[in-house]
Design a protein around this motif. Structure first.
Motif, PDB file in Angstrom:
ATOM      1  N   ALA A  14       0.829  -1.071   0.101  1.00  0.00           N
ATOM      2  CA  ALA A  14      -0.145  -0.016   0.037  1.00  0.00           C
ATOM      3  C   ALA A  14       0.891   1.146  -0.040  1.00  0.00           C
ATOM      4  CB  ALA A  14      -0.931  -0.100   1.124  1.00  0.00           C
ATOM      5  N   HIS A  34      11.212   0.565   8.354  1.00  0.00           N
ATOM      6  CA  HIS A  34      11.839   0.029   9.297  1.00  0.00           C
ATOM      7  C   HIS A  34      12.756  -1.024   9.013  1.00  0.00           C
ATOM      8  CE1 HIS A  34       9.076  -2.178  12.017  1.00  0.00           C
ATOM      9  NE2 HIS A  34       9.124  -2.501  10.871  1.00  0.00           N
ATOM     10  N   ALA A 345      -0.408 -16.434  10.132  1.00  0.00           N
ATOM     11  CA  ALA A 345      -1.426 -15.626   9.637  1.00  0.00           C
ATOM     12  C   ALA A 345      -1.098 -15.103   8.295  1.00  0.00           C
ATOM     13  CB  ALA A 345      -2.184 -14.796  10.395  1.00  0.00           C
ATOM     14  N   VAL A 347      -3.002 -12.402   7.116  1.00  0.00           N
ATOM     15  CA  VAL A 347      -3.730 -10.954   7.424  1.00  0.00           C
ATOM     16  C   VAL A 347      -4.011 -10.916   8.830  1.00  0.00           C
ATOM     17  CG1 VAL A 347      -4.542 -10.497   5.063  1.00  0.00           C
ATOM     18  CG2 VAL A 347      -5.665 -11.881   6.652  1.00  0.00           C
ATOM     19  N   VAL A 373      -3.697   3.528   4.902  1.00  0.00           N
ATOM     20  CA  VAL A 373      -4.037   2.739   3.531  1.00  0.00           C
ATOM     21  C   VAL A 373      -3.676   1.105   4.152  1.00  0.00           C
ATOM     22  CG1 VAL A 373      -3.704   4.606   2.040  1.00  0.00           C
ATOM     23  CG2 VAL A 373      -1.772   3.322   2.989  1.00  0.00           C
TER      24      VAL A 373
HETATM   25  P1  FDA Z   1       2.724  -4.511   4.586  1.00  0.00           P
HETATM   26  O1  FDA Z   1       2.649  -5.541   5.394  1.00  0.00           O
HETATM   27  O2  FDA Z   1       2.947  -5.185   2.850  1.00  0.00           O
HETATM   28  O3  FDA Z   1       3.686  -3.460   4.570  1.00  0.00           O
HETATM   29  C1  FDA Z   1       3.792  -2.726   5.845  1.00  0.00           C
HETATM   30  C2  FDA Z   1       5.289  -2.142   6.099  1.00  0.00           C
HETATM   31  O4  FDA Z   1       5.308  -1.365   6.780  1.00  0.00           O
HETATM   32  C3  FDA Z   1       6.237  -3.199   5.986  1.00  0.00           C
HETATM   33  O5  FDA Z   1       7.062  -3.251   4.879  1.00  0.00           O
HETATM   34  C4  FDA Z   1       6.645  -3.073   7.323  1.00  0.00           C
HETATM   35  O6  FDA Z   1       7.898  -3.636   7.811  1.00  0.00           O
HETATM   36  C5  FDA Z   1       6.588  -1.566   7.701  1.00  0.00           C
HETATM   37  N1  FDA Z   1       6.435  -1.140   9.069  1.00  0.00           N
HETATM   38  C6  FDA Z   1       5.985  -1.559   9.996  1.00  0.00           C
HETATM   39  N2  FDA Z   1       6.046  -0.882  10.750  1.00  0.00           N
HETATM   40  C7  FDA Z   1       6.899   0.127  10.675  1.00  0.00           C
HETATM   41  C8  FDA Z   1       7.262   1.289  11.419  1.00  0.00           C
HETATM   42  N3  FDA Z   1       7.088   1.529  12.787  1.00  0.00           N
HETATM   43  N4  FDA Z   1       8.228   1.912  10.938  1.00  0.00           N
HETATM   44  C9  FDA Z   1       8.560   1.723   9.385  1.00  0.00           C
HETATM   45  N5  FDA Z   1       7.870   1.012   8.541  1.00  0.00           N
HETATM   46  C10 FDA Z   1       7.148  -0.110   9.371  1.00  0.00           C
HETATM   47  N6  FDA Z   1      -2.212 -10.889  -0.300  1.00  0.00           N
HETATM   48  C11 FDA Z   1      -2.578 -11.232  -1.489  1.00  0.00           C
HETATM   49  O7  FDA Z   1      -3.638 -10.751  -2.034  1.00  0.00           O
HETATM   50  N7  FDA Z   1      -1.884 -12.341  -2.398  1.00  0.00           N
HETATM   51  C12 FDA Z   1      -1.187 -13.212  -1.847  1.00  0.00           C
HETATM   52  O8  FDA Z   1      -0.541 -13.981  -2.532  1.00  0.00           O
HETATM   53  C13 FDA Z   1      -0.733 -13.102  -0.489  1.00  0.00           C
HETATM   54  N8  FDA Z   1       0.307 -13.853   0.000  1.00  0.00           N
HETATM   55  C14 FDA Z   1       0.800 -13.702   1.214  1.00  0.00           C
HETATM   56  C15 FDA Z   1       1.533 -14.457   1.782  1.00  0.00           C
HETATM   57  C16 FDA Z   1       1.883 -14.244   3.203  1.00  0.00           C
HETATM   58  C17 FDA Z   1       2.842 -15.312   3.686  1.00  0.00           C
HETATM   59  C18 FDA Z   1       1.549 -13.133   3.965  1.00  0.00           C
HETATM   60  C19 FDA Z   1       2.036 -13.137   5.289  1.00  0.00           C
HETATM   61  C20 FDA Z   1       0.583 -12.361   3.238  1.00  0.00           C
HETATM   62  C21 FDA Z   1       0.106 -12.563   1.957  1.00  0.00           C
HETATM   63  N9  FDA Z   1      -0.638 -11.755   1.413  1.00  0.00           N
HETATM   64  C22 FDA Z   1      -1.439 -11.881   0.192  1.00  0.00           C
HETATM   65  C23 FDA Z   1      -1.345 -10.528   2.480  1.00  0.00           C
HETATM   66  C24 FDA Z   1      -0.866  -9.242   1.916  1.00  0.00           C
HETATM   67  O9  FDA Z   1       0.615  -9.495   1.900  1.00  0.00           O
HETATM   68  C25 FDA Z   1      -0.816  -8.237   2.639  1.00  0.00           C
HETATM   69  O10 FDA Z   1      -2.520  -7.904   2.907  1.00  0.00           O
HETATM   70  C26 FDA Z   1      -0.477  -6.896   2.230  1.00  0.00           C
HETATM   71  O11 FDA Z   1       1.004  -6.888   2.111  1.00  0.00           O
HETATM   72  C27 FDA Z   1      -0.756  -5.739   2.986  1.00  0.00           C
HETATM   73  O12 FDA Z   1      -0.201  -4.455   2.583  1.00  0.00           O
HETATM   74  P2  FDA Z   1       0.276  -3.115   3.421  1.00  0.00           P
HETATM   75  O13 FDA Z   1       1.006  -2.410   2.493  1.00  0.00           O
HETATM   76  O14 FDA Z   1      -0.808  -2.708   4.004  1.00  0.00           O
HETATM   77  O15 FDA Z   1       1.135  -4.048   4.380  1.00  0.00           O
END
Ligand code: FDA
Length: 402
Positions: A14, A34, A345, A347, A373
């Motif tokens: 996102a 981070h 998990a 999500v 987001v």
């Molecule tokens: P996302 O987790 O991607 O990004 C958040 C970022 O913020 C991370 O890079 C994190 O390190 C960073 N962060 C956190 N705290 C911070 C801080 N304090 N300071 C700075 N940075 C910080 N979905 C799908 O549609 N198809 C798929 O194939 C898969 N497969 C899948 C496999 C596995 C193993 C998992 C765990 C998840 C999936 N998903 C998925 C789900 C999907 O990965 C997830 O819903 C999205 O990555 C969410 O996107 P976001 O950008 O919201 O969070």
């Protein structure tokens, strides 16, 4: 203090999409991540091939306290918009099943695509950059109040701050509760969080009955709380998994019983009556071993059907007895004790209450210039590419507005 137009916390799906969209509008954007690299969940997703969207995406594929919230963003940034970007970067893809699109080669290409887009749009990305605190302070040159981000790499200021820090799943990949803390700091309500798209665990006699069948997979329809999913179930050492179970886990609450139809799409009584007519001398146990994986059928006979003496030929079964067998096949109850938790998990359910956020821009209704987001919000998709589509769509909505 360095000044930007938009600060993005979190370089995941996102956050990167938001940064690209804002950068393309000429905004000066900084992404603060981070972890030591961006997009770690993209890299590990879809078994390394990233199920990057689902062509059947609709609001019905999402869980949220406000089921209407996701509509606007999903309508304005559709799977076809993302596919257009993927194709523009020459990334080959294929549909696996049910509208799920995967890279042919590697999810690394999706991260590279987003990084190339960021670089093209002039977005700066700082990795290994933890945020110590966020202050909403004095007005900048435009008169709007500024967000001050104090990080390991210095202090940054901007009139817009996008919280894209994701949910709690897979802490070893950088997941943190930081976005929830920020939401609370700025007066946003949070809905209780729990692990979603996660294997379920069994305990006591429920686990003992199935544990040695670990590795057995069969198609089922899993139902719970008015929702059902038809796909494979996999028996594991500690419980059950597989796509149908991961899907239903998002609807399961502690104490709920799952109901499983072991012959999805077929009427169990009709199937048994047909077998009775065609092969009357065959034992019920043998016939069940043909309808289901053999070891699973054996266990069903030993534990759930012993009173009917399943080693008898099926012709000896009267209609009430066949009905009893059919009831077990069509509506097999399973009591899960818990989930495997955030460690595995995909999500996080719950999160920032969408009531406090604009559905068209993702901007806070309490603090102008603050945006949420992706997964940090109380919007969670089904398994199958829906969660990335939400990340792209919500990131695009905020990036178009911030
Ligand atoms: P996302 O987790 O991607 O990004 C958040 C970022 O913020 C991370 O890079 C994190 O390190 C960073 N962060 C956190 N705290 C911070 C801080 N304090 N300071 C700075 N940075 C910080 N979905 C799908 O549609 N198809 C798929 O194939 C898969 N497969 C899948 C496999 C596995 C193993 C998992 C765990 C998840 C999936 N998903 C998925 C789900 C999907 O990965 C997830 O819903 C999205 O990555 C969410 O996107 P976001 O950008 O919201 O969070």
């Amino acid at each position: 203090m360095e000044h930007y137009d938009v600060l993005v916390i979190g370089g995941g799906a996102a956050g990167l999409m938001c940064a690209v969209t804002a950068g393309r509008r000429g905004k000066r954007v900084l992404v603060v991540e981070h972890a030591n690299k961006v997009g770690k969940k993209i890299l590990m997703s879809g078994g390394g091939r990233c199920n990057f969207t689902n062509t059947g995406t609709s609001p019905e594929n999402f869980l949220s306290a406000n089921r209407h919230f996701c509509k606007s963003a999903l309508a304005r940034y559709t799977p076809w918009h993302f596919i257009e970007m993927v194709e523009r970067h020459g990334i080959a893809w294929h549909e696996k099943e049910l509208g799920q699109l995967f890279c042919d080669v590697s999810s690394k290409l999706i991260v590279k695509m987003l990084l190339d887009e960021c670089s093209d749009a002039g977005v700066r990305i700082e990795t290994s950059c933890g945020v110590d605190r966020v202050v909403h302070g004095e007005a900048g040159a435009t008169g709007s109040k500024m967000f001050h981000l104090h990080t390991a790499r210095g202090a940054f200021a901007a009139p817009a701050l996008v919280v894209a820090s994701g949910g709690l799943s897979i802490p070893s990949m950088g997941a943190s509760g930081f976005g929830y803390e920020l939401a609370r700091q700025f007066g946003h309500a949070l809905l209780p969080t729990r692990a979603g798209l996660v294997p379920l665990t069994l305990s006591g006699k429920h686990q003992e009955r199935l544990a040695d069948l670990s590795g057995v997979a069969l198609p089922v329809t899993a139902s719970c709380n008015g929702q059902d999913f038809s796909n494979y179930m996999l028996v594991t050492h500690r419980g059950i998994s597989g796509p149908s179970i991961l899907q239903i886990s998002s609807y399961w609450q502690p104490g709920d019983t799952l109901r499983l139809d072991l012959l999805p799409g077929r009427d169990a009584l009709d199937a048994l009556l047909q077998l009775q007519a065609e092969r009357p001398a065959a034992e019920l146990r043998t016939l069940l071993g043909e309808l289901l994986p053999k070891r699973f059928a054996q266990r069903l006979c030993e534990v759930w059907l012993p009173q009917l003496q399943p080693n008898r030929p099926i012709r000896q079964f009267n209609l009430p007895q066949l009905r009893e067998v059919a009831a077990v096949l069509a509506d097999w109850p399973l009591v899960a004790s818990g989930t495997e938790g955030y460690r595995t998990a995909e999500v996080t359910l719950g999160g920032v209450d969408t009531d406090g956020v604009s559905s068209s821009t993702m901007q806070s209704r309490h603090v102008p210039g603050l945006y949420f987001v992706g997964e940090v919000l109380d919007v969670t998709g089904w398994l199958g590419g829906y969660n990335f589509q939400w990340a792209w769509a919500s990131g695009h909505a905020a990036g178009s507005a911030a």
